[in-house]
Enzyme design. Structure first.
Site, short mmCIF file in Angstrom:
data_model
loop_
_atom_site.label_atom_id
_atom_site.label_comp_id
_atom_site.label_asym_id
_atom_site.label_seq_id
_atom_site.Cartn_x
_atom_site.Cartn_y
_atom_site.Cartn_z
N ASP A 12 -15.81 -1.17 -4.88
CA ASP A 12 -16.44 -1.69 -3.67
C ASP A 12 -17.08 -0.51 -2.93
O ASP A 12 -16.38 0.27 -2.29
CB ASP A 12 -15.39 -2.39 -2.79
CG ASP A 12 -16.02 -2.94 -1.51
OD1 ASP A 12 -17.22 -2.67 -1.26
OD2 ASP A 12 -15.30 -3.65 -0.76
N ASP A 67 -15.68 -5.55 5.05
CA ASP A 67 -15.49 -4.12 4.81
C ASP A 67 -14.04 -3.65 4.93
O ASP A 67 -13.71 -2.72 5.67
CB ASP A 67 -16.38 -3.29 5.75
CG ASP A 67 -17.85 -3.44 5.40
OD1 ASP A 67 -18.21 -4.44 4.78
OD2 ASP A 67 -18.63 -2.54 5.75
N ASP A 79 -14.31 7.53 17.85
CA ASP A 79 -14.74 7.21 16.49
C ASP A 79 -16.23 6.82 16.54
O ASP A 79 -16.71 6.35 17.56
CB ASP A 79 -13.90 6.01 16.00
CG ASP A 79 -14.14 5.67 14.54
OD1 ASP A 79 -13.31 6.05 13.70
OD2 ASP A 79 -15.17 5.01 14.23
N HIS A 81 -10.87 -1.75 14.36
CA HIS A 81 -11.74 -2.89 14.02
C HIS A 81 -10.97 -4.18 13.83
O HIS A 81 -11.57 -5.26 13.76
CB HIS A 81 -12.52 -2.61 12.72
CG HIS A 81 -13.46 -1.45 12.84
ND1 HIS A 81 -14.46 -1.41 13.78
CD2 HIS A 81 -13.56 -0.29 12.14
CE1 HIS A 81 -15.14 -0.28 13.66
NE2 HIS A 81 -14.60 0.42 12.67
N TYR A 135 -14.38 10.58 7.28
CA TYR A 135 -14.48 10.41 5.83
C TYR A 135 -15.00 11.63 5.11
O TYR A 135 -15.09 11.64 3.89
CB TYR A 135 -15.32 9.16 5.52
CG TYR A 135 -14.76 7.98 6.27
CD1 TYR A 135 -13.58 7.36 5.83
CD2 TYR A 135 -15.32 7.54 7.48
CE1 TYR A 135 -13.01 6.33 6.56
CE2 TYR A 135 -14.75 6.50 8.20
CZ TYR A 135 -13.58 5.91 7.73
OH TYR A 135 -13.01 4.90 8.45
N ASP A 144 -15.20 10.43 12.24
CA ASP A 144 -16.46 10.15 11.56
C ASP A 144 -17.64 10.40 12.51
O ASP A 144 -18.79 10.27 12.13
CB ASP A 144 -16.48 8.72 11.00
CG ASP A 144 -15.86 7.72 11.95
OD1 ASP A 144 -15.68 8.04 13.14
OD2 ASP A 144 -15.55 6.59 11.49
N HIS A 189 -17.70 4.44 15.07
CA HIS A 189 -17.92 2.99 15.02
C HIS A 189 -17.40 2.33 16.30
O HIS A 189 -16.48 2.85 16.94
CB HIS A 189 -17.18 2.37 13.83
CG HIS A 189 -17.61 2.90 12.50
ND1 HIS A 189 -16.93 3.91 11.85
CD2 HIS A 189 -18.65 2.56 11.69
CE1 HIS A 189 -17.54 4.18 10.70
NE2 HIS A 189 -18.58 3.38 10.58
N1 Q9C Z 1 -21.72 2.35 4.27
C1 Q9C Z 1 -13.35 3.07 10.57
O1 Q9C Z 1 -13.99 4.11 10.73
N2 Q9C Z 1 -18.68 0.01 6.73
N3 Q9C Z 1 -13.87 2.04 9.91
C2 Q9C Z 1 -18.87 0.68 5.52
C3 Q9C Z 1 -20.54 1.60 3.98
C4 Q9C Z 1 -17.34 -0.08 7.21
C5 Q9C Z 1 -15.21 2.11 9.40
C6 Q9C Z 1 -20.28 0.55 5.04
C7 Q9C Z 1 -16.96 1.07 8.07
C8 Q9C Z 1 -15.58 0.91 8.64
C9 Q9C Z 1 -11.98 2.97 11.08
ZN ZN Z 2 -15.12 4.82 12.26
#
Ligand code: Q9C
Ligand code: ZN
Length: 597
Positions: free
Chosen positions: A20, A92, A172, A135, A305, A265, A174
Site C-alpha cells: 500500500d 490511509d 505535525d 487523525h 517519516y 513530518d 497534517h
Molecule cells: N502520500 C500522520 O502523520 N497520507 N499521519 C499518505 C501518501 C496519509 C499521516 C499519502 C498521511 C497520514 C500521523
Molecule cells: Zn503527520
C-alpha cells in the site's frame, strides 16, 4: 524536577503486511531510530524513564464510540484477508494483529505522561509512540492512527485532575482533524494546528481544515487552523506563526496543561510534509511553550517519516525539555508571502474571539474570490503538467551538538544577599582584566555601527519607558503583547550573541511577568542572558535567578484586554519597523494596506 521519557519496544512490533503506497512510510524504524538517537546523545539517561501501560476501555471511551472499540478489539484474531478488508473502510491506515495492543499502549503512554506531570513526579516529558493518534476519530481509524492518544489524554486530564483549560499544540504537518472534531464545541480545550493544505489539495483535503473553522457554539474561537498553502515552509514561517498567533492566544487562554501533538513530518526532508524547517526549530517551538501552564508540557509523537530528520528533531525537543539552552536559530529571513497570507487570514478569523488579536487586520471582502482565483490558477498549472520539482533528496547539516553549560546561572551579588540555590556566586570585588575591558570596548563600538539595531533599540527603549509609567502589574497583557509580537520576533531576526536585560528600579513589572520575559528571551543567544539589576532590588534576586535557572515562570492568569493606547503604540511601532524586520510582518504585501483597527 525532571523530564519523563516513555518508550516501549513493543510498539515497534507491528507493520504493514501488504502493498500500500499510502502507508509504506509508517515503519517500526521510526521509533527505534528516535530512541537510539536519544541514547546516543546521552539524553535518554538524563530522563526519568516511565513505563507504558495499556489504556483501559474506559480511557478509550473518553473519545471513541463503543462500536468502534469493539470492532478494533476483534482485529488481533483476524486473518490477513479479514484485516485487509477491515482496513478498507478507513482512509490511509492499516491494521495488523498486534496493532490493537500497540494502540492501547500508545494511548496509555500518553496517560502515563499526563499522570507523571500532573502529580509532580516530573516537570514535563515526551512519549515515543506508534501508532500515532491525531487523525483517528470517534468511530474511525485514519491516517495511520487507531486511537486518538492526545485527545484521550486531554479528556483524561480534565476528568482526573479537574483541569479547566488544556492547550493542544499540533505541530505535525497534517491536520489533526480527529482532535478538531473531538473538541470543536468545547471551550475548555484550545486546539491549534498548522498543516500542509494547498487550498484543500493536500490530504485529508477537508474544507474544515481551513483557517475559517474556528470552533462551534461555546467552542467558537477555540479551534485555530493555520493552513500552509505552499510547501517549503521554513523556520521563519513557523516562528512567525508562534509569535503572532499561537503564543498571544495561548497566554490569553492560560492553560493548566499543554499537550503537544509532536509530529516531525513538518521538518526538512520529510516525504509527506515537503517543508524546509530545520530540526533545531523544534528546540525553539518547545522552549516557547515551556513557560505556559507552569511548565507542564507533555509531547506525544505523531508523524515524522524521514529517518534522519525525525530522530534529530526528537532529540532537539527532548534536550530542550531537559532545560539545555536552545541553539542559535539559523537563517531567519522572514516569512514567505504565502505564510503571511495564512497569518493574515487566521488572525483576522480570530480577532473577534481574542483580545490580543482585536487589532488584527480584517480581510478585504474580495479575499474569498482571490482564493478561488488562486485555486483555479494552480489547477491550470497542474494540468499543464508543470509539476514542482518533486522529491529531490534534501540535504541539511546535522544540528551541532548542544552543550549543557556546567553553570546554569552565575550571580554577582552585593554583600548581605544570599545566593539562591543552584546558582554560582561570583565575587564582586575582583579587578577587571584590562585586556577583557579593551576587547569589550572594541566589540561594543563595532556593534554600535549597526544602525538598524540602534534605531530599533531606541524605539524599544521608548516603548519600555511608556510601559513603565503604568503602575503595578495591571498591564501584564500589554507588556506581554509587546514581548511576543515585537521583542521576540525582533530578537529572533537580529540573532544576538548576548541578551542584556536591564531591570530599572520601580519598573512596575511584577515578578511573574519579569520571569516570563526572562524565560522567553533565553531562547535567544543560546540562552546567554546577562541581567543587570540595581542594589535596591534585592527581593527580585530570587525570582530572577529562578528564571535564569530555567524554572518555568508562574503563569500570569487569564489576561484581560491590553490598554488601547498601548496597543496603538505597539502597532505603530510594529508597522514602522516591519520594513526592516520581516518577522514583524503579519499581513501579505498586496492585502496589507487596510491594516486598521
Ligand atoms: N502520500 C500522520 O502523520 N497520507 N499521519 C499518505 C501518501 C496519509 C499521516 C499519502 C498521511 C497520514 C500521523
Ligand atoms: Zn503527520
Amino acid at each position: 524536577m525532571g523530564t519523563a521519557l516513555i518508550y516501549d519496544e513493543e510498539m515497534t512490533r507491528y507493520k504493514l503486511l501488504w502493498v500500500d503506497p499510502a502507508c509504506k512510510i509508517e515503519v517500526p524504524e521510526r521509533l527505534t531510530v528516535s530512541h537510539e538517537a536519544l541514547i546516543k546523545n546521552g539524553l535518554a539517561d538524563r530522563c526519568v524513564s516511565v513505563p507504558v501501560r495499556e489504556a483501559t476501555d474506559a480511557d478509550i471511551l473518553l473519545v471513541h464510540s463503543e462500536e468502534y472499540l469493539e470492532a478494533v478489539k476483534k482485529t488481533p484474531y483476524m486473518t490477513l484477508e479479514d484485516l485487509k478488508e477491515f482496513t478498507l473502510q478507513y482512509g490511509d491506515v492499516y491494521f495488523h494483529p498486534n496493532i490493537y495492543h500497540c494502540a492501547k499502549l500508545a494511548a496509555g503512554a500518553a496517560l502515563q505522561l499526563v499522570d507523571s506531570v500532573m502529580t509532580g513526579k516530573v516537570r514535563n516529558g515526551m512519549a515515543l509512540v506508534r501508532p500515532p493518534g491525531h487523525h483517528s476519530m470517534s468511530s474511525a481509524a485514519n491516517g495511520f492512527c487507531v486511537f486518538n492518544n492526545v485527545a484521550i489524554a486531554a479528556q483524561y486530564a480534565k476528568q482526573k485532575y479537574g483541569l479547566k483549560r488544556v492547550l493542544i499544540v499540533d505541530w505535525d504537518v497534517h491536520h489533526g482533524q480527529g482532535v478538531q472534531y473531538c473538541f470543536e464545541d468545547d471551550p475548555s480545550v484550545l486546539y491549534f494546528s498548522w498543516h500542509r493544505y494547498e487550498h484543500q489539495k493536500f490530504w485529508p483535503q477537508l474544507r474544515e481544515s481551513d483557517y475559517d473553522s474556528v470552533g462551534k457554539e461555546k467552542g467558537a474561537g477555540f479551534n485555530i487552523n493555520v493552513p500552509w498553502n505552499k510547501v517549503g515552509m521554513k523556520n521563519s514561517d513557523y516562528l512567525s506563526v508562534f509569535c503572532h498567533v499561537l503564543l498571544p492566544v495561548a497566554y490569553e487562554f492560560c492553560p493548566d496543561l499543554v499537550l503537544v501533538c509532536a509530529g516531525f513530518d513538518s521538518a526538512i526532508g520529510d516525504p509527506e510534509g515537503e517543508m524546509c524547517a530545520s530540526p533545531d526549530i523544534f528546540a525553539h517551538l518547545t522552549h516557547l511553550l515551556m513557560n505556559l501552564a507552569g511548565g507542564k508540557l507533555c509531547a506525544v509523537l505523531e508523524g515524522g517519516y524521514n529517518l534522519t530528520s525525525l530522530p534529530q528533531s526528537v532529540c532537539q525537543t527532548v534536550q530542550t525539555l531537559l532545560g539545555d539552552p536552545a541553539p542559535r536559530p539559523a537563517n531567519l529571513d522572514g516569512p514567505c508571502e504565502s505564510a503571511l497570507e495564512s497569518l493574515h487570514c487566521v488572525r483576522s478569523a480570530h480577532r473577534q474571539y481574542w483580545s490580543c488579536l482585536k487589532h488584527a487586520a480584517k480581510l478585504p471582502t474580495f479575499e474569498i474570490s482571490t482564493k478561488r482565483v488562486k485555486l483555479a490558477e494552480e489547477e491550470e498549472r497542474l494540468e499543464k503538467g508543470d509539476e514542482e520539482k518533486s522529491q529531490e533528496e534534501q540535504v541539511w547539516p546535522e544540528p551541532p551538538k548542544r552543550v549543557t553549560p556546567p553553570i546554569r546561572a552565575a550571580l554577582v551579588l552585593p554583600n548581605g544577599v544570599a545566593c539562591p540555590d543552584g546558582c554560582e556566586s561570583f565575587g564582586a570585588s575582583e579587578d577587571a582584566d584590562p585586556v577583557i575591558v579593551n576587547k569589550l570596548r572594541e566589540n561594543f563600538v563595532k556593534d554600535a555601527d549597526d544602525c538598524h539595531a540602534l534605531t530599533t533599540l531606541s524605539s524599544l527603549i521608548s516603548l519600555v519607558e511608556k510601559m513603565e509609567k503604568n503602575e503595578g502589574c495591571s498591564d501584564a497583557s500589554g507588556f506581554l503583547q509587546a514581548v511576543l509580537g515585537l521583542l521576540l520576533p525582533l530578537g529572533y531576526e537580529y540573532d544576538p550573541s548576548l541578551v542584556l536585560l536591564v531591570r530599572m528600579p520601580d519598573s512596575g513589572v511584577c515578578d511573574s511577568v519579569w520571569q516570563q520575559l526572562t524565560g522567553l528571551l533565553q531562547g535567544l543567544a543560546q540562552g546567554h542572558t546577562l541581567v543587570l539589576m540595581q542594589e535596591g532590588e534585592k527581593e527580585r534576586v530570587a525570582p530572577t535567578a529562578s528564571a535564569l535557572l530555567g524554572d518555568a515562570a508562574p503563569s500570569l492568569g487569564q489576561l484581560h484586554s491590553p490598554l488601547p493606547e498601548d496597543v496603538e503604540v505597539l502597532e505603530r511601532l510594529r508597522h514602522r519597523l516591519q520594513g526592516d524586520w520581516k518577522l514583524l510582518q503579519t499581513t501579505a504585501p498586496e492585502t496589507g494596506r487596510g491594516d486598521e483597527h
